[in-house]
Design an enzyme around this catalytic site. Structure first.
Site, PDB file in Angstrom:
ATOM      1  CG  ASP A   7     -26.393  33.809  -1.302  1.00  0.00           C
ATOM      2  OD1 ASP A   7     -25.748  32.739  -1.346  1.00  0.00           O
ATOM      3  OD2 ASP A   7     -27.054  34.158  -0.306  1.00  0.00           O
ATOM      4  CB  THR A  13     -28.733  30.252   4.577  1.00  0.00           C
ATOM      5  OG1 THR A  13     -27.856  29.120   4.512  1.00  0.00           O
ATOM      6  CG2 THR A  13     -30.103  29.795   5.035  1.00  0.00           C
ATOM      7  CB  THR A  50     -24.590  31.073   4.715  1.00  0.00           C
ATOM      8  OG1 THR A  50     -24.019  30.641   3.494  1.00  0.00           O
ATOM      9  CG2 THR A  50     -24.192  32.505   4.992  1.00  0.00           C
TER      10      THR A  50
END
Ligand code: ASP
Length: 333
Positions: free
Chosen positions: A221, A241, A190
């Site tokens: 998340d 991440t 991410t």
């Protein structure tokens, strides 16, 4: 009976038998060996070394507009628009139905925030998250509702065609994986970016295509405020991440910020949050990568991960630097 944990566990393609000694260090044997001594304002920190261009863009935007919020939005848009990215934006790996679904969030240091999850066809989910924050009374829009809101806001809809490399990988996965979601430390990444300006005003963003070949409808998340991202001008900011399920379980980014509120440096806070994450996910931890980055209002920074391999970029007036994060376990995979 198949519990959720066993279901995920049985989906693992990698074998823990290949990892002798990886769990030697107990989750509560953590020692804080590394304190950040550097502090910079303004400062941007983002996850993974592909964030280098994103940080450069954020820096340019801050110089031009003076807005830390514009800077962290425009910064991660570089990754969202990058056709080479398989883990952020519409060119990413799809879910197990072959559909790319995106999660993103944005947060200001005064508590304003917005996010979108499970959204399709939107090139810049972070911009859509910002529109949720600024133009609706809500914090989070999901799926078709988020897409309809994007259309109403005049955002273009992208054609749903997999990037050729994502298609190739998906077709291979279909042949080999028997339609099981893959939960391992490789199939995700991410971009999370946190920034502080010279006055100590902070903002952050987090955007991802999520876990490759996830179940349709799975949300990680990244769009969950407090899990993938949290920002508080009184203290600092953090983003995450890695395996979203492990991060959600500990409200990871909120935890990092609250640990800094209690007096930890950004580095210490990231290390303690990773320790907590390991305790809550011990059964599967050999296959679960997760990492946090954090800054505080003084402009100190930190980053830490479960396993080796995580890196992050810092960008300040002196330029950009790639930092290989320290990790709880030392065995390289
Ligand atoms: N945290 C993201 C998710 O779980 C993916 C990643 O950063 O690796 O969806």
């Amino acid at each position: 009976m198949t519990t959720r944990r066993n279901f995920l566990r049985n989906s693992l393609l990698s074998s823990t038998a290949l990892l002798p000694g990886i769990l030697k260090k107990g989750a509560d044997q953590l020692s804080y060996g590394f304190k950040t001594t550097e502090a910079y304002k303004p400062l941007f920190v983002s996850t993974w070394n592909y964030g280098i261009n994103a940080n450069t863009r954020a820096w340019e935007v801050l110089q031009k507009t003076g807005s830390i919020l514009d800077a962290v939005e425009e910064g991660v848009k570089v990754s969202e628009a990058d056709p080479a990215s398989r883990t952020v934006g519409i060119y990413g790996y799809p879910d197990r139905e072959g559909i790319v679904t995106l999660d993103a969030s944005i947060m200001k240091g005064d508590g304003d925030c917005g996010s979108v999850c499970f959204v399709r066809q939107v090139k810049h989910p972070v911009t859509l998250a910002r529109k949720v924050m600024e133009k609706t009374p809500h914090v989070m829009l999901a799926g078709e509702g988020a897409r309809q809101f994007a259309i109403a806001e005049g955002m273009p809809m992208e054609e749903e065609v997999l990037h050729p490399e994502s298609r190739k990988a998906y077709e291979k996965w279909l042949k080999e994986a028997e339609y099981r979601p893959v939960i391992n430390i490789e199939n995700h990444d991410t971009i999370g970016m946190i920034g502080v300006d010279q006055n100590g005003t902070m903002a952050g963003t987090c955007t991802t295509s999520g876990l490759a070949y996830k179940m349709h409808g799975r949300v990680g998340d990244s769009p969950i405020i407090g899990a993938g991202l949290y920002v508080d001008n009184e203290v600092g900011a953090a983003t995450a991440t890695g395996m979203g399920e492990t991060i959600i379980k500990i409200c990871g980014s909120f935890l990092v910020v609250e640990l800094m509120r209690q007096g930890r440096s950004p580095q210490e806070a990231c290390e303690e949050a990773i320790s907590r994450l390991i305790k809550k996910n011990e059964e599967n931890i050999e296959d679960m990568q997760a990492g946090f980055i954090a800054i505080n209002k003084e402009g100190e920074y930190g980053g830490y991960a479960v396993h080796p391999g995580f890196n992050f970029i810092i960008h300040h007036a002196g330029g950009s630097k790639n930092i290989d994060a320290k990790s709880h376990f030392n065995t390289s995979r």
